[in-house]
Design a protein around this motif. Structure first.
Motif, short mmCIF file in Angstrom:
data_model
loop_
_atom_site.label_atom_id
_atom_site.label_comp_id
_atom_site.label_asym_id
_atom_site.label_seq_id
_atom_site.Cartn_x
_atom_site.Cartn_y
_atom_site.Cartn_z
N ARG A 51 -14.27 7.64 9.02
CA ARG A 51 -13.11 8.26 8.38
C ARG A 51 -13.38 8.72 6.96
N ARG A 67 -3.42 8.92 3.97
CA ARG A 67 -4.30 9.57 4.95
C ARG A 67 -4.01 11.06 5.06
N ARG A 95 -6.08 12.77 2.60
CA ARG A 95 -7.50 12.74 2.92
C ARG A 95 -7.83 13.59 4.14
N PRO A 124 -5.75 -1.05 -4.96
CA PRO A 124 -5.18 -1.28 -3.63
C PRO A 124 -5.93 -2.35 -2.82
N VAL A 125 -7.23 -2.45 -3.03
CA VAL A 125 -7.99 -3.46 -2.29
C VAL A 125 -7.53 -4.86 -2.67
N LEU A 184 0.82 -1.21 0.00
CA LEU A 184 0.00 0.00 0.00
C LEU A 184 0.86 1.26 0.00
N TRP A 212 -7.31 0.68 6.22
CA TRP A 212 -8.55 1.46 6.33
C TRP A 212 -8.23 2.92 6.68
N ARG A 213 -7.30 3.10 7.62
CA ARG A 213 -6.95 4.45 8.01
C ARG A 213 -6.30 5.20 6.84
N GLU A 214 -5.57 4.46 6.03
CA GLU A 214 -4.95 5.10 4.86
C GLU A 214 -5.98 5.41 3.78
N GLY A 215 -7.18 4.88 3.94
CA GLY A 215 -8.20 5.11 2.92
C GLY A 215 -8.06 4.18 1.73
N ALA A 216 -7.39 3.04 1.93
CA ALA A 216 -7.17 2.13 0.80
C ALA A 216 -8.43 1.35 0.43
N LEU A 217 -9.43 1.37 1.31
CA LEU A 217 -10.64 0.60 1.03
C LEU A 217 -11.69 1.42 0.30
N ARG A 218 -11.35 2.64 -0.06
CA ARG A 218 -12.25 3.45 -0.89
C ARG A 218 -11.45 3.91 -2.09
N TRP A 219 -12.13 4.13 -3.16
CA TRP A 219 -11.32 4.36 -4.36
C TRP A 219 -11.83 5.41 -5.32
N LEU A 231 -0.58 3.06 -3.14
CA LEU A 231 -1.74 3.87 -2.84
C LEU A 231 -1.61 5.28 -3.42
N TRP A 286 -9.82 0.43 -7.75
CA TRP A 286 -9.78 -0.31 -6.49
C TRP A 286 -8.59 -1.26 -6.41
#
Lengths: 190, 136, 299, 422
Positions: free
Chosen positions: A190, A167, A170, B80-81, A159, B128-135, A163, B78
């Motif tokens: 979040r 964060r 964001r 990263p997911v 990641l 999740w905190r990194e926002g990898a689960l949203r794209w 990525l 998506w």
């Protein structure tokens, strides 16, 4: 099932695996190439079933279809040209790879034919899945202990590398922006 | 003594293999029936359809002609997911054999597996905190 | 468990088609249609001409369309009807899992093959959804396997004699059912075939090709329901009636509930679903698994 | 063949109809939808699914081209009916059923069709069949299918707003030139996406023929994956007025219009059963069902919709002002950015309830004075709302903002009304 039928099936699956492997390099479509590879793996998985390794065989099919479904996405996305409608070649550095492939084949086939195979000592367990479980939980526990941090670091490093937005993008530099700034909101928290 | 046990073991093994393969014969039969059924359906449809050959059409684009072919380098945001998924998924290799032995191996196996899962879940939480689960 | 002759394989096809038919009929009736609607639909599609598109990848397209029905049937191959089974596979639970993973490839191919944007988007939507539901599904499947200490479907059924797994694995059961709806591309999980993209993977198929896709989706729902019965409802376990009748009754009951419940929920958008799947459903399922394994160890 | 006739009789019980609403024919479309429900027929989502093409209203020149293209994509058995007035619906659907049952005519239609392309167009597939010889006919292709009206709408797109983050095609154009292009249609070319990756872009017109879509609206999207990176909107063959049904009772007219809007949004949100409920309310209002009964129905639907947390969860947060940083805030439509679709849905339902509960034939006192003038946003505001979102979100926004093809509804007036209500 008689031995003859088994033999025919086994070799037939081998032929399918090889043929599908050839298709990977002959087709002009990334999607077809990827799923030809999946078909090849499925044939190999089916061959593993003949070795009485039911769990390994079925899990090969499971994992490989899943992984190829994901890989197709990547192949289509990151191929430098149209992934379906242009002539393409999956062959790179033809001479080297041919050499390596031929060499590997000779070594392995030669080994299989020439090395005297040891006779079986004792009998395998009735349920090899149980043995596999006992091994991973018992004598081969180290595998589990190593795999866990390896997979964790795989997630993190993959990641970090891949990525597009982290964060900080964001939530702002102080990580205090609420709600997060996303191109399209939604999801959980979040 | 040893040779005797080997031959007995091999006989058992042969029977075991036969029984194991037998269970795949059922699967093969179902596969054959499925393919036969689909083949029959196609054959029937050739007779019942207003024309046996497929009509050649352009893709549905709300009534417009396509400017380019849809098959293209489709940008999957998506991705990263998939990375998280594949890492987590490797864990399933161990999960099924573990499920079989957890009763006999006892609490050690439970603790070990759930520590393993916990580490992976920590990875997921981080993602999740990194926002990898949203794209999008 | 008695492994029956392969001559019974056509019965598996008949039962799956019957269950899929029932689901389609029920669906039509609760949507204000008639019981005969699936028959009319089948007749319509058999009469309709097939379509082919310019530069379509016909091989993958047709594989994806027809494959759903095949995957559903292969799932059913390891599910016993009462005490009879076609295939008493030692790793039946993993087999079911492997067959549901085939659906990943098949739906994507059905979307890819048409060379049409709407279908393509539909295929990709399904993969995104699969990333959300697959791990919870796997762990929900693991729970009964842990409870029975075996991956053999027959053992899973036997272990439920006296107390069905649904009683002490309710979370796993609910998650499993939701995942069945998801891999069947139905109801709230039908984003891959939704009207907002002109039918998605269904946008370009007509005639018998379409019939196979639609039938395959219902067949997957039926096969998943049947597996829910053996994994959580004790298979053919029950009083008064023969065990095979119980298997069928329970399967049709679960199937009907799935058909009725999925109408009450609007579509779940895949982009928002993934986070829910990973952050809420996955830990919940793991918690259930932890409870199950602790119970198994303590017992 | 007898079997074909037998199947035909079964099939006609559940014919699938692709309903095309020409701008200014909302009432006809509603009448056709009611006709379908009465016959247990089904609304098709794409031409591949459809047996009947039902054109509601008289098509203008550009709509006619589009309708012809869709007609060409229907597999057959197929039939087309043109309905210009609500009174003609039963006769038209009867005629459609008769035409579908005429197997001889359907077979001759099928055999006489040439199809949109020929085998030589699709030389890629020919290459598959004899896999060994990979010869490619490179001169092949540039005949036919040049997509005249598709080209026209593409032209509009390039002179769109200045969302400059997408410079497509400056150095990728040469790549596709010497490559085989099946059917003379080009290959997708690359464009920079917002993550810095170069990925192919597709130009996808949404509308005018799309299920649950405002009549005549064409939203031409430049897609990367399923995300809209650029868009332009226009109305084809615009007319004055939406052609809503006139019942003679202003309260009913409002009820009908709002329930229709609600049904559309619920259908796009993938909640078929709730959408059917809303459509039933609309039809009840048209049928002259007593207004208190209608009000009770609206209340039931409102409870159902507001109770569904899933619906709110999947609709919320799509039109937020913070969504697209850096957008020109003075552009048209920027004042409608901060609208939540669930609130919008509830607002429609509240208006419907207020109309149904209004004491007399007039709407004075419930804040609804002008029935024909709906609270839709002008098409020109649309691109800014949808850029950067995925297709599902775009569809929800279009359905939730009620874009109309009514030129009498001036942009300023529509926006003013929007602000006032929400």
């Amino acid at each position: 099932m008689t031995g003859v039928v088994q033999t025919v099936l086994f070799w037939g699956l081998g032929a399918v695996a090889v043929a599908a492997g050839v298709v990977v390099f002959r087709t002009d479509s990334m999607a077809r190439a990827t799923y030809a590879l999946a078909a090849s793996f499925v044939a190999v998985g089916a061959q593993v079933l003949f070795l009485h390794l039911d769990y390994v065989g079925v899990i090969v099919v499971l994992m490989m279809v899943m992984e190829m479904a994901v890989m197709a996405v990547y192949m289509v996305m990151f191929m430098g040209m149209n992934p379906a409608l242009m002539p393409m070649s999956m062959v790179h550095s033809r001479k080297t790879s041919l050499g390596v492939a031929a060499g590997a084949f000779i070594v392995l086939a030669g080994g299989a034919l020439l090395v005297p195979w040891p006779a079986r000592r004792g009998a395998p367990a009735v349920d090899l899945t149980v043995s596999l479980g006992q091994a991973t939980m018992g004598s081969k526990m180290l595998v589990m202990l190593v795999v866990s941090p390896v997979l964790f670091s795989t997630i993190v490093s993959a990641l970090v590398l891949a990525l597009p937005r982290s964060r900080y993008d964001r939530l702002g530099d102080d990580l205090r922006r609420r709600p997060a700034e996303d191109p399209q909101p939604g999801g959980v928290g979040r | 003594m040893r040779s005797k046990s080997t031959s007995r073991g091999e006989r058992d093994l042969v029977e075991e293999v036969e029984a194991g393969m037998q269970s795949f014969v059922g699967v093969l039969a179902v596969l054959a029936v499925a393919l036969l059924g689909i083949g029959t359906l196609y054959a029937v449809a050739r007779l019942t359809a207003v024309a046996p050959d497929p009509v050649r059409s352009l893709p549905f684009l709300s009534g417009h002609d396509p400017l380019e072919h849809a098959l293209s380098r489709f940008h999957v945001r998506w991705y990263p997911v998939t990375l998280i998924f594949l890492a987590f998924d490797v864990e399933m290799l161990f999960m099924y054999p573990w499920a079989v032995v957890v009763a006999q191996m006892g609490s050690g196996a439970v603790i070990e597996m759930f520590v393993f899962l916990g580490v992976l879940l920590a990875g997921v939480a981080w993602a999740w905190r990194e926002g990898a689960l949203r794209w999008v | 468990m008695v492994t029956v002759s392969v001559a019974w394989a056509p019965l598996a096809l008949l039962l799956v088609v019957a269950a899929a038919w029932w689901a389609a009929c029920l669906d039509a009736v609760v949507s204000g249609g008639r019981w005969g609607a699936p028959a009319a639909e089948a007749a319509r599609l058999l009469r309709q001409r097939r379509r082919t598109l310019l530069a379509a990848d016909r091989l993958l397209w047709r594989l994806g369309g027809g494959g759903l029905l095949v995957a559903a049937l292969l799932m059913v191959a390891v599910i016993p009807l009462g005490r009879w089974t076609l295939s008493d596979l030692g790793v039946g639970v993993v087999w079911f899992n492997a067959m549901d993973v085939l659906v990943w490839a098949l739906v994507w191919m059905a979307g890819w093959g048409a060379n049409s944007t709407h279908a393509l988007v539909g295929g990709y939507r399904f993969l995104a959804q699969a990333l959300a539901y697959e791990l919870p599904l796997m762990f929900a499947l693991t729970a009964p396997a842990v409870g029975a200490g075996s991956l053999r479907v027959a053992d899973v059924i036997a272990a439920q004699h006296g107390l069905w797994f649904v009683v002490w694995m309710p979370v796993a059961f609910v998650v499993f059912c939701a995942c069945v709806v998801a891999f069947s591309v139905q109801g709230p999980f039908a984003a891959a075939a939704a009207a907002d993209i002109g039918g998605g993977v269904l946008a370009e198929v007509s005639g018998v090709d379409r019939l196979l896709l639609l039938a395959g989706r219902y067949a997957l729902l039926a096969a998943g329901s049947a597996f829910a019965v053996v994994a959580f409802f004790g298979g053919g376990d029950g009083p008064w009636l023969p065990d095979w009748v119980w298997t069928l009754v329970k399967t049709f009951a679960v199937l009907s509930v799935l058909v009725l419940v999925r109408r009450r929920v609007p579509l779940l958008r895949p982009d928002r679903l993934v986070e829910v799947g990973w952050v809420l459903v996955l830990p919940l399922t793991l918690l259930q698994l932890l409870v199950v394994s602790v119970v198994v160890v303590v017992r | 063949m007898g079997l074909n006739e037998l199947l035909g009789r079964w099939a006609v019980r559940r014919a699938h109809v692709l309903v095309i609403e020409v701008p200014g024919a909302a009432g006809v479309r509603m009448a056709v939808e009611r006709g379908l429900t009465a016959r247990s027929w089904v609304q098709a989502t794409s031409p591949a699914e459809a047996d009947v093409l039902a054109v509601c209203g008289s098509a203008g020149p550009r709509m006619s081209v589009v309708i012809a293209a869709v007609w060409d994509q229907m597999p057959g058995p197929r039939t087309r009916v043109d309905v210009v007035g609500s009174a003609g619906v039963p006769a038209a659907l009867n005629a459609a059923a008769v035409a579908l049952l005429d197997s001889d005519a359907q077979r001759s239609d099928a055999t006489s069709r040439l199809g949109s392309w020929t085998d030589t167009d699709d030389e890629r597939d020919a290459g598959d069949e004899n896999d060994d010889d990979h010869q490619r006919d490179e001169s092949n292709g540039n005949d036919g299918n040049d997509g005249n009206d598709g080209e026209a709408s593409h032209g509009d797109m390039d002179i769109g707003e200045d969302h400059g983050h997408m410079d497509m095609g400056e150095d990728h154009g040469d790549m596709a030139m010497d490559m085989p292009m099946p059917g003379g249609i080009g290959l997708a070319e690359g464009g920079q996406d917002r993550d810095g990756l170069e990925m192919d872009v597709l130009h996808v017109p949404l509308g005018p023929v799309l299920p649950h879509w405002p009549p005549g609206l064409v939203l031409t999207c430049t897609l990367q994956g399923d995300v809209v990176v650029q868009a332009t909107a226009e109305i084809v063959d615009p007319v004055a007025g939406r052609g809503l049904p006139v019942t003679g009772d202003a309260r009913r007219d409002v009820l009908v219009d709002r329930c229709d809007d609600v049904a559309r949004l619920l259908a796009v949100a993938g909640w078929g059963s709730a959408a059917a409920q809303a459509r039933q309310l609309r039809d009840d209002a048209l049928d002259g069902v007593a207004l208190p009964v209608c009000a009770a129905g609206v209340a039931r639907l409102t409870r159902r919709v507001t109770r569904s947390r899933v619906l709110g969860w999947s609709l919320r947060g799509l039109c937020t002002a913070t969504r697209a940083p850096g957008q020109d805030s003075s552009a048209a439509g920027s004042d409608v950015l901060a609208v939540e679709l669930p609130d919008r849905l509830r607002g429609w339902l509240e208006e419907a309830a207020a109309a149904a509960a209004a004491p007399t034939g007039s709407l004075a006192g419930v804040g609804l004075t002008d029935v024909a003038f709906t609270d839709a946003i002008p098409p020109v505001a649309l691109p800014q709302l949808v850029t950067g979102l995925d297709l599902a979100a775009v569809r929800l926004i279009v359905a939730g903002t009620g874009v109309v093809a009514d030129l009498t509804a001036s942009a300023a007036g529509a926006r003013a009304r929007w602000r006032r209500t929400w």
